[in-house]
Enzyme design. Structure first.
Site, PDB file in Angstrom:
ATOM      1  N   LYS A  79     -23.627  15.433   3.719  1.00  0.00           N
ATOM      2  CA  LYS A  79     -24.125  16.600   3.012  1.00  0.00           C
ATOM      3  C   LYS A  79     -24.123  16.353   1.505  1.00  0.00           C
ATOM      4  O   LYS A  79     -23.225  15.688   0.996  1.00  0.00           O
ATOM      5  CB  LYS A  79     -23.232  17.822   3.274  1.00  0.00           C
ATOM      6  N   ARG A 126     -22.300  21.841  17.765  1.00  0.00           N
ATOM      7  CA  ARG A 126     -22.767  22.062  19.147  1.00  0.00           C
ATOM      8  C   ARG A 126     -22.252  20.978  20.087  1.00  0.00           C
ATOM      9  O   ARG A 126     -22.130  21.211  21.290  1.00  0.00           O
ATOM     10  CB  ARG A 126     -24.290  22.139  19.174  1.00  0.00           C
TER      11      ARG A 126
END
Length: 460
Positions: free
Chosen positions: A239, A313
């Site tokens: 990121k 997820r």
């Protein structure tokens, strides 16, 4: 801060809530001296304003502005602002709050006392409230304590809230309520068929783990699954700094299910409660999982990794597969999962997906618990977007469309034996201060579930 109402009623200050509409008449009913004092001080009942009314030997009463119906409808927890702005002391509500708003008023009052003081102590005295008549004080206090637990966990930086510390927090909660807890850690994750939890967390110095807490031995089974990514660098798809700044909150799903678990256990629900938290840190190291890797899962499905920053997820999938093996009455997952959800509904609404129409209808009434939600669709025409061809599933479909929906569809693939599955894609953060909600970590969806679940589980 306090999670409970004041217990000592001696010397309590009467608190009169005044509406902007008809303020003169309401003040006149309190007596000429009060009305005159309010007029001299320009008190008109505007929302959030307060005025202390003196007496010869101290304080006669306090006035609190409640504004108009239209003004109140644009926010919530208006009692939270009063608890922060009134002079320290103990107050008793003496009318003015509509009967159907009293519980939210009291809830907001207690929530407004929250302070995260682990690193900078704040010892200023606060205004306390005696539980108003007609509310379920025990339920309100349980909700507040659960929310404060959630806030504390989210607000704690990753230096003090990694996977091992999140385990300690879960163990403390288990000990408080007499729950059993088991933890599968490190290499044992592979040995016990949790390959995706292991893959996401193996690059961290703080070993990945699956926390499994159980409470209650009779009644319907409810399983809560919370994303416990204690810090998310993005992995090898690193990121940028501006996106990494709030990643201590990426375990907000875990924090919220632990807060909800406290509420349920404190209220003594006759259920078999299970809480699963895959706790990891998504770090960068020589053994980080990589883009284009194909990972096996507990369910037997293979997953192509097209972005290591779509890791939540993955860890949830293994935990959901475990939860599904018991076919409980309900499985609920909560996660700070996608930026797409924030783009869709902003930080104040908690979007959710559900295969259970009855439960979904109850959750949609979460506004009555001052916990607004918005139902999103498991849109089946998008299923092909999560099927890459080279593996069963794609963890990060290309194109950028419907990111929250495709993430929810991905998770649903791991719940095949349980009819009732509900997923929350929460934000877990209050970006600016509001009544009852200081800037920082924030639970979402827990109170709505607390209101909706009893009917679904047959507890009413």
């Amino acid at each position: 801060m306090s999670t409970t109402f004041a217990s000592n009623q001696s010397g309590a200050i009467p608190l009169h809530v005044i509406h902007s509409d008809g303020a003169e008449e309401q003040l006149a009913a309190l007596g000429g001296a009060v009305a005159s004092w309010a007029k001299v001080n320009g008190f008109s009942g505007a929302l959030g304003t307060v005025l202390m009314v003196p007496s010869d030997d101290g304080i006669a009463c306090a006035l609190a502005g409640y504004g108009t119906v239209a003004k109140r409808a644009r926010g919530r927890f208006h009692g939270g602002k009063l608890s922060a702005s009134l002079a320290p002391g103990t107050y008793t509500l003496s009318g003015g709050v509509p009967a159907d708003e009293v519980e939210e008023f009291a809830l907001g009052w207690l929530l407004g006392s929250y302070r995260f003081d682990r690193y900078a102590k704040q010892s200023s005295p606060r205004a306390e409230l005696i539980a108003p008549e007609g509310i379920d004080a025990k339920r309100v206090e349980a909700m507040v304590a659960g929310e404060f637990l959630t806030r504390d966990l989210i607000n704690t930086p990753a230096s003090d809230m990694g996977p091992s510390q999140l385990e300690v927090a879960a163990r403390d909660l288990a000990a408080k309520h007499g729950a059993a807890i088991e933890v599968t850690e490190g290499q044992a994750l592979l040995d016990n068929n949790f390959p995706m939890i292991h893959a996401v967390g193996r690059a961290s110095a703080d070993a990945p783990r699956l926390i499994d807490m159980r409470w209650g031995d009779a009644g319907p089974q409810l399983t809560l699954v919370g994303k416990g990514v204690c810090f998310d660098t993005g992995g090898l798809n690193l990121k940028p700094g501006v996106s990494m700044g709030l990643m201590k909150k990426d375990m907000g799903g875990a924090a919220t299910v632990l807060g909800l678990a406290h509420m349920i256990m404190a209220l003594g629900w006759p259920v078999r409660l299970r809480v699963l938290v895959p706790a990891v840190e998504n770090s960068v190291s020589a053994n980080s999982f990589r883009p284009q890797d194909i990972l096996p899962s507990r369910k037997g499905l293979t997953v192509e990794i097209n972005n290591t920053d779509a890791e939540g997820r993955l860890v949830l999938a293994d935990a959901l597969a475990l939860a599904d093996e018991e076919s409980p009455e309900c499985i609920i997952s909560m996660a700070t999962l996608t930026g797409a959800a924030r783009v869709a509904v902003g930080p104040d609404l908690a979007p959710f997906y559900s295969t259970d129409e009855g439960l979904a209808s109850g959750i949609a009434m979460g506004a009555t618990a001052a916990d607004p939600t918005w139902r999103m669709p498991f849109w089946e025409p998008y299923e092909s977007m999560i099927e890459p061809g080279i593996a069963d599933l794609d963890n990060a479909p290309k194109g950028g469309f419907a990111g929250s929906i495709t993430a929810a569809l991905f998770l649903r693939r791991f719940v095949t034996e349980t009819e009732s599955y509900t997923h929350f894609d929460i934000y877990g953060w209050q970006p600016s201060p509001a009544p009852g909600r200081p800037k920082g970590g924030s639970g979402q969806g827990a109170r709505a579930l607390l209101a909706a679940l009893p009917a679904r589980l047959g507890l009413l």
